[in-house]
Design a protein around this motif. Structure first.
Motif, short mmCIF file in Angstrom:
data_model
loop_
_atom_site.label_atom_id
_atom_site.label_comp_id
_atom_site.label_asym_id
_atom_site.label_seq_id
_atom_site.Cartn_x
_atom_site.Cartn_y
_atom_site.Cartn_z
N ARG A 40 13.42 -2.49 -5.00
CA ARG A 40 12.78 -2.16 -3.72
C ARG A 40 13.37 -0.91 -3.09
O ARG A 40 12.67 -0.17 -2.40
CB ARG A 40 12.88 -3.35 -2.77
CG ARG A 40 11.97 -4.49 -3.20
CD ARG A 40 12.21 -5.76 -2.44
NE ARG A 40 11.89 -5.62 -1.04
CZ ARG A 40 12.15 -6.55 -0.14
NH1 ARG A 40 12.73 -7.69 -0.50
NH2 ARG A 40 11.84 -6.36 1.12
N HIS A 94 11.74 2.03 -5.12
CA HIS A 94 10.31 2.24 -4.93
C HIS A 94 9.89 1.72 -3.56
O HIS A 94 9.37 0.61 -3.44
CB HIS A 94 9.53 1.52 -6.02
CG HIS A 94 9.95 1.90 -7.40
ND1 HIS A 94 9.67 3.13 -7.95
CD2 HIS A 94 10.66 1.23 -8.33
CE1 HIS A 94 10.18 3.20 -9.16
NE2 HIS A 94 10.79 2.06 -9.42
N PRO A 95 10.09 2.53 -2.50
CA PRO A 95 9.72 2.08 -1.16
C PRO A 95 8.21 1.89 -1.03
O PRO A 95 7.42 2.48 -1.75
CB PRO A 95 10.20 3.19 -0.24
CG PRO A 95 10.70 4.28 -1.09
CD PRO A 95 10.70 3.83 -2.49
N GLU A 96 7.87 1.03 -0.11
CA GLU A 96 6.47 0.71 0.13
C GLU A 96 5.75 1.91 0.74
O GLU A 96 6.21 2.46 1.74
CB GLU A 96 6.40 -0.48 1.09
CG GLU A 96 5.11 -1.21 1.05
CD GLU A 96 5.22 -2.51 1.81
OE1 GLU A 96 4.40 -2.70 2.72
OE2 GLU A 96 6.11 -3.30 1.50
N PRO A 97 4.63 2.32 0.16
CA PRO A 97 3.92 3.47 0.72
C PRO A 97 3.27 3.11 2.06
O PRO A 97 2.86 1.98 2.28
CB PRO A 97 2.87 3.81 -0.34
CG PRO A 97 2.74 2.60 -1.18
CD PRO A 97 4.02 1.83 -1.05
N MET A 113 4.70 3.07 5.02
CA MET A 113 5.67 2.70 6.05
C MET A 113 6.62 3.86 6.28
O MET A 113 6.92 4.62 5.36
CB MET A 113 6.49 1.48 5.62
CG MET A 113 5.77 0.16 5.69
SD MET A 113 6.87 -1.21 5.28
CE MET A 113 7.75 -1.41 6.82
N TYR A 125 11.26 0.92 6.98
CA TYR A 125 11.30 0.20 5.71
C TYR A 125 12.72 -0.19 5.33
O TYR A 125 12.99 -1.34 5.00
CB TYR A 125 10.67 1.05 4.60
CG TYR A 125 10.73 0.40 3.25
CD1 TYR A 125 9.86 -0.62 2.91
CD2 TYR A 125 11.68 0.79 2.31
CE1 TYR A 125 9.92 -1.23 1.68
CE2 TYR A 125 11.74 0.19 1.08
CZ TYR A 125 10.86 -0.83 0.76
OH TYR A 125 10.93 -1.43 -0.46
#
Length: 91
Positions: free
Chosen positions: A54, A57-60, A62, A67
């Motif tokens: 995680r 690969h951060p959440e797109p 946000m 995040y």
């Protein structure tokens, strides 16, 4: 905010400490069930793998700060839960 490398290093160090505590608790605090210890060890490894991926690969969509703040909060919550389970092994 720390960079990703430092965050991963911190996650790895804390995971190693949890693994060491779990092994020590299983060896020196009576005879806990082998299945309980194995499940706890595997949950620590799964937690480590999950959080490292995680971080990579951060959440797109946000904001980065939001995040990673949320990620740190979730990690500390899960670490507290696992440390409570380690403490309960000895009882």
């Amino acid at each position: 905010m720390a960079n990703k490398r430092e965050l991963k290093r911190t996650v790895n160090e804390i995971s190693q400490e949890l693994l060491a505590e779990c092994v020590a608790a299983s060896l020196y605090n009576g005879k806990p069930a082998k299945g309980d210890v194995d499940a706890l060890l595997s949950s620590i490894i799964l937690m480590r793998n999950d959080f490292v991926s995680r971080i990579s690969h951060p959440e797109p969509g946000m904001k980065a700060r939001e995040y990673f703040d949320n990620l740190a909060h979730q990690f500390s919550k899960q670490v507290c839960e696992i440390s409570d389970q380690i403490h309960n092994l000895s009882e």
